[in-house]
Every structure is written in structure tokens, then in C-alpha cells.
Design a protein around this motif. Structure first.
Motif, short mmCIF file in Angstrom:
data_model
loop_
_atom_site.label_atom_id
_atom_site.label_comp_id
_atom_site.label_asym_id
_atom_site.label_seq_id
_atom_site.Cartn_x
_atom_site.Cartn_y
_atom_site.Cartn_z
N GLY A 63 -4.70 1.02 -1.13
CA GLY A 63 -4.81 2.19 -0.27
C GLY A 63 -6.23 2.45 0.21
N ILE B 259 1.00 4.05 -2.92
CA ILE B 259 0.54 5.42 -2.67
C ILE B 259 1.63 6.44 -2.99
CG2 ILE B 259 -0.19 7.03 -0.86
CD1 ILE B 259 -1.60 4.64 0.48
N ILE C 173 -3.41 1.76 -6.15
CA ILE C 173 -3.73 2.73 -5.10
C ILE C 173 -5.16 2.51 -4.59
CG2 ILE C 173 -4.15 5.17 -4.63
CD1 ILE C 173 -1.85 5.87 -6.43
N CYS D 150 -3.77 9.47 -1.26
CA CYS D 150 -4.12 8.55 -2.35
C CYS D 150 -4.68 9.31 -3.56
CB CYS D 150 -5.15 7.52 -1.87
SG CYS D 150 -4.51 6.30 -0.71
N ASN E 193 0.83 -1.21 0.00
CA ASN E 193 0.00 0.00 0.00
C ASN E 193 0.86 1.26 0.00
OD1 ASN E 193 -1.92 -1.96 0.44
ND2 ASN E 193 -2.10 -1.54 2.61
N GLY F 107 -11.13 1.25 -5.17
CA GLY F 107 -11.13 1.19 -3.72
C GLY F 107 -12.34 0.47 -3.18
N MET G 33 -9.91 5.39 -9.21
CA MET G 33 -9.27 4.99 -7.95
C MET G 33 -10.32 4.66 -6.90
SD MET G 33 -7.10 7.33 -5.31
CE MET G 33 -8.66 8.12 -4.84
#
Length: 501
Positions: free
Chosen positions: A216, A48, A212, A401, A44, A422, A418
Motif C-alpha cells: 500500500g 489494505i 500494508i 492504510c 494491495n 512502506g 507500517m
């Protein structure tokens, strides 16, 4: 072999540049912070912070990112010992004896043992990389498209067969990664694939955006939901504690050697640091004369998992450098970084970018030493980070992020993607689907497809090309064996149970 030592000496001249030394210290500090914070981790943190390295030279950038990785490996032990909260998955085994030692007022001894064992495991793995990587790379120069695909096939099958996750979930995760890797323009036919009318997807999903988001954002969302509360023991490490602990560690030399072997093997194969730490702990508990005291604050129970985890985490870089096949999620992220910088990991890297490779290997030696010194002197500082409410830490990480995703192409669409990744990463974590196979498939999907299609073109469409010579046949055979290993293992277990006592 003598040439390799000369190259390594020149590598130390590159890694020993004052700017690179500064990057090592900064990377270790950032990595320890990442390792201390549950919900983050080596992969992670590297993902990032990867955009921050675009303005650096590839050598400096990889030194910074690899030191973030070393720092994360070190940092995971801090929360495991002081707070009984594994900062990293591979630190779970460290909590078994590390936290009981802390409750007994031996937090300094436990942390010193953990950091020193981590240093030893990584150092042995770096020596192995120094000696073995050039040989593996030289051998791999003989590989054609069929052999390259066989290596990728072995990597994919090993993730399925050797992973602690259910094989079906690993396969599903990997198939999603292959689908994402296929998005965009087909470089062979020139046709668009899976773009669904979005012009932004003509070049496919950017690897960095996916990582990411998956790592993240996904991990932070999961950690926020769990609402962790940090409660732990204070720690103070002074010279007396360090020297007293170092005086006792040599008696566990057999455990260290055994754990190094386990860690190096699990790192080269895609098994990774987490199973290596558990395996080393389990074997140490079974073999040790103090095995019955494991779980009650036995220092050997800290030495075994930490040595194996660092050996595995470091040796995972060997297949990435020599073959272009990452041995861990973090190695996969670093592989993506090398591709972004215009470097192609694999055997030709040792020929075309000799200074880069040996500068990186030399930085591993120096970074490991710097990491040990930094963590021994800054434990109270990093332990205090956990006193900050997670409601403050989480938004800061989310902003970092978003900035990282935007800076890749200066495109708001990337930030949206992203967030989509996520949410997908969060959903996969909640449902127990592993992210590592997905990352592996995204990174290697295009390369594996290209090697596969080139092989079929050269053979007129016959899959016999993958059994055309002893080398490719052996690699493909090992891949199939790794794929069906869970079935073989289950069958052997049933036979043992069925046998009369």
C-alpha cells in the motif's frame, strides 16, 4: 467425484446467501476502483481492506476479499484501454492493442472483448480448481514434515528460477522475508530472535502490517513520485456494442483455449499473471494470421493477454487451498487472512472446513458472473475516477492504510512499522527488487522452518530425509531443477547462437 459436485451444490447455497451476494457486488466495485487506480492492485487492495473483515465470518470475509481480487483483475483493463496506463502489471500487454482500438473509436469493443475474455479465463480456471483441488488435497494428506518442506522448497525455488526478475535480486528479497519471519520467540527453543530490545516484537512482525506497508504505502509513494497525469479516451458500452463484439469473439476460440492453458499453468506455478499475459500475447502474435497487425488495434491482441491473466490469477488459488502454498502475491495475502481467521490452508482444510472451501469455490463462479455484469455497466463511472487529481486520491489511500494497520492490534507501533515497511517497499521498487518473494517468505517462513526442523529431528540431523522416498525425492528434484533453470536456459541459448547457420 460425485461427492464433490454435491459439496459444490451445498457451497452454492452458502455463497448464494443474500448477504454474501451483496458482499460480492461491493467487493467487485471496490476491486475495480483499485484496479483502475495505478499504484494499487489486487494484493494491495486485499491487504489494505483485510482488517475490515475481522468481524465477519471467514466465509463472508474470503468472498469479499476474493471479489476485490476479481474486480482488480477486471479494472486493470479499463485504464489500459482508455488511458494507455496499465492499472495492473499484467495489463501492460493489453495496452498494445487495446489503446490503439480506443484511439480508433472502438473503446467499447476493446473493453467488451477484455471483460469477456477475462470472464472466460477465470471460468476455465475455476472449473479446474473444482475438479483438481480435492484430488491434490487428498494426495497431499500423505505428506509428512519432509514432504511439506519439499513443497515449500519447490515454491521458493520456482519463484527464483521462473521469475522474470534477476535471480540474485529475487534471492535477496526472499532472504529479507525469511529474516523478518524469524523475528520474535522461537517456538522450539523459547529464545528471542532479532527483537533488538523492542518488546513489541516479541510476537514477531505482524504479516498484515508488513503487507500494508510494502504494497500500500510503497506503491503510493512511488506513484506520487512519478506524478501521473491521466489522459484518455471516453468509453460507452451499450447492448449493441456488447452483442456485436460477442458475435466476433467465437472466431478466436483457439486463442482463448491456448491462453487458458498458459494462464492456468502459470498460475499454479509461482510465475503469475504478468508473464502469463505476455506469453499468451507473444504466442498469439506468432500464430495468428493477423499477427502482423498486432499493435495496431487487433482485437485478438486483447483477447489473448486478458484470458491468460485471469486464468493465472484465479488458478493461483489452487495451490493455496490444496497445499497451503500461494501461487501469487494476492494469494499470499489471502493465505495470511486465512491464518488470521484460524484456518490452516492445506489438505486438511478440505476435511475440517468443507463448507468453507466449497462455499469459496462456489463464490468464485458467482463472483465471476457478478464481476462481468458490474464492469459492463459501470465503465464510464470508473473511468471518471481518473479525472480526480492524484494529489487527492493518494492521501485518502494513505489514511486508509494507517487505519487498517492500527486496527490489527490497536497499537500505534504498528502504524510506525507500517511506515517503515512502506519506505522499504518504496526503496525495493526503486532498486528493482521484487516484493512477491519477500511476501512469500514472510508468509511461509515459519511453516517451512518448522517442517525443516521436524524433518531433521526425525532423522537425527541427516538431510537424507529429504531423499528418503520417491515422493519427496521427486519434489526436491523439481525444486533444484527450477532453481538452476536460468543457468540451463542461458546455456541452451548460447549453444543455439554458437551453432553455424
Amino acid at each position: 467425484m460425485f461427492d464433490n459436485f454435491i459439496n459444490l451444490w451445498h457451497g452454492f447455497a452458502i455463497a448464494g446467501d443474500p448477504f454474501n451476494i451483496l458482499l460480492m457486488v461491493v467487493g467487485i466495485l471496490l476491486g475495480v476502483i483499485i484496479g483502475v487506480l495505478p499504484g494499487l492492485g489486487g494484493a494491495n487492495g486485499v491487504a489494505i481492506l483485510l482488517p475490515l473483515t475481522f468481524s465477519m465470518s471467514p466465509t463472508s470475509a474470503i468472498i469479499l476479499l476474493s471479489c476485490i481480487y476479481w474486480g482488480a483483475l477486471f479494472g486493470g483493463a479499463i485504464t489500459s484501454v482508455l488511458f494507455n496506463i496499465p492499472g495492473e502489471p499484467w495489463s501492460v500487454a493489453t495496452t498494445f492493442d487495446g489503446h490503439p482500438m480506443a484511439r480508433q473509436g472502438k473503446a467499447g469493443e476493446a473493453l467488451t472483448a477484455a471483460f469477456t475474455s477475462s470472464f472466460v479465463g477465470a471460468f476455465v480456471a475455476i472449473i479446474m480448481i473444482t475438479l483438481v483441488a480435492p484430488l491434490v488435497a487428498a494426495f497431499a494428506l500423505k505428506f509428512g514434515p519432509a514432504e511439506k518442506f519439499a513443497v515449500y522448497f519447490l515454491a521458493f525455488c520456482s519463484f527464483i528460477g521462473m521469475s522474470k526478475e534477476p535471480p540474485t535480486k529475487t534471492i535477496v528479497s526472499m532472504m529479507i522475508g525469511f529474516a523478518l519471519a524469524a523475528v520474535g520467540l522461537d517456538m522450539v527453543t523459547g529464545q528471542l530472535r532479532l527483537t533488538f530490545g523492542f518488546e513489541e516484537l516479541l510476537n514477531g512482525f505482524d504479516f498484515l502490517i508488513a503487507v500494508i506497508g510494502l504494497f500500500g504505502i510503497g506503491e503510493i509513494l512511488l506513484t506520487m513520485e512519478e506524478g501521473l497525469e491521466f489522459r484518455g479516451k471516453a468509453a460507452k458500452i451499450d447492448a449493441k456494442v456488447v452483442l456485436r463484439t460477442w458475435a466476433t469473439l467465437p472466431r478466436y476460440w483457439a486463442t482463448s483455449i491456448r491462453s487458458c492453458i498458459i494462464g492456468c499453468w502459470m498460475g499454479i506455478t509461482p510465475a503469475g499473471a504478468t508473464p502469463a499475459s505476455f506469453m499468451a500475447y507473444g504466442i498469439a502474435k506468432r500464430v495468428s494470421k493477423n499477427g502482423k497487425n498486432f499493435g495496431n488495434g487487433e482485437i485478438e491482441g486483447v483477447v489473448a493477454p486478458e484470458t491468460a491473466a485471469h486464468a493465472a490469477g484465479t488458478s493461483a488459488l489452487l495451490p493455496m487451498l490444496a497445499l497451503g502454498v500461494p501461487g501469487s502475491p494476492t494469494a499470499a495475502v489471502l493465505l495470511g487472512g486465512l491464518l488470521i481467521w484460524g484456518l490452516q490452508p492445506g489438505p486438511m482444510l478440505f476435511v475440517e472446513q468443507k463448507e468453507f472451501v466449497w462455499g469459496l469455490i462456489a463464490s468464485m463462479y458467482l463472483g465471476n458472473v457478478v464481476g462481468l455484469l458490474v464492469v459492463l455497466t459501470t465503465v464510464p463511472l470508473f473511468a471518471a475516477i481518473l479525472r480526480i487529481p492524484f494529489s487527492i486520491i493518494a492521501p485518502v489511500i494513505l489514511v486508509i492504510c494507517a487505519i487498517g494497520a492500527y486496527t490489527v492490534n490497536n497499537n500505534v507501533f504498528d502504524v510506525v512499522m507500517m511506515l517503515v515497511f512502506g519506505i522499504a517497499g518504496y526503496a525495493m521498487k526503486k532498486t528493482g527488487y521484487p516484493l512477491a518473494p519477500l511476501v512469500l517468505a514472510i508468509v511461509l517462513g515459519d511453516s517451512a522452518e518448522e517442517a525443516f526442523r521436524q524433518s531433521l529431528l526425525s532423522s537425527g540431523g541427516s538431510i537424507s530425509v529429504f531423499w528418503a522416498n520417491p515422493l519427496v525425492s521427486t519434489i526436491m528434484g523439481l525444486g533444484i531443477l527450477a532453481l538452476v533453470w536460468p543457468l540451463i536456459s542461458n546455456a541452451m541459448s548460447r549453444l543455439r547462437v554458437a551453432q553455424p547457420a
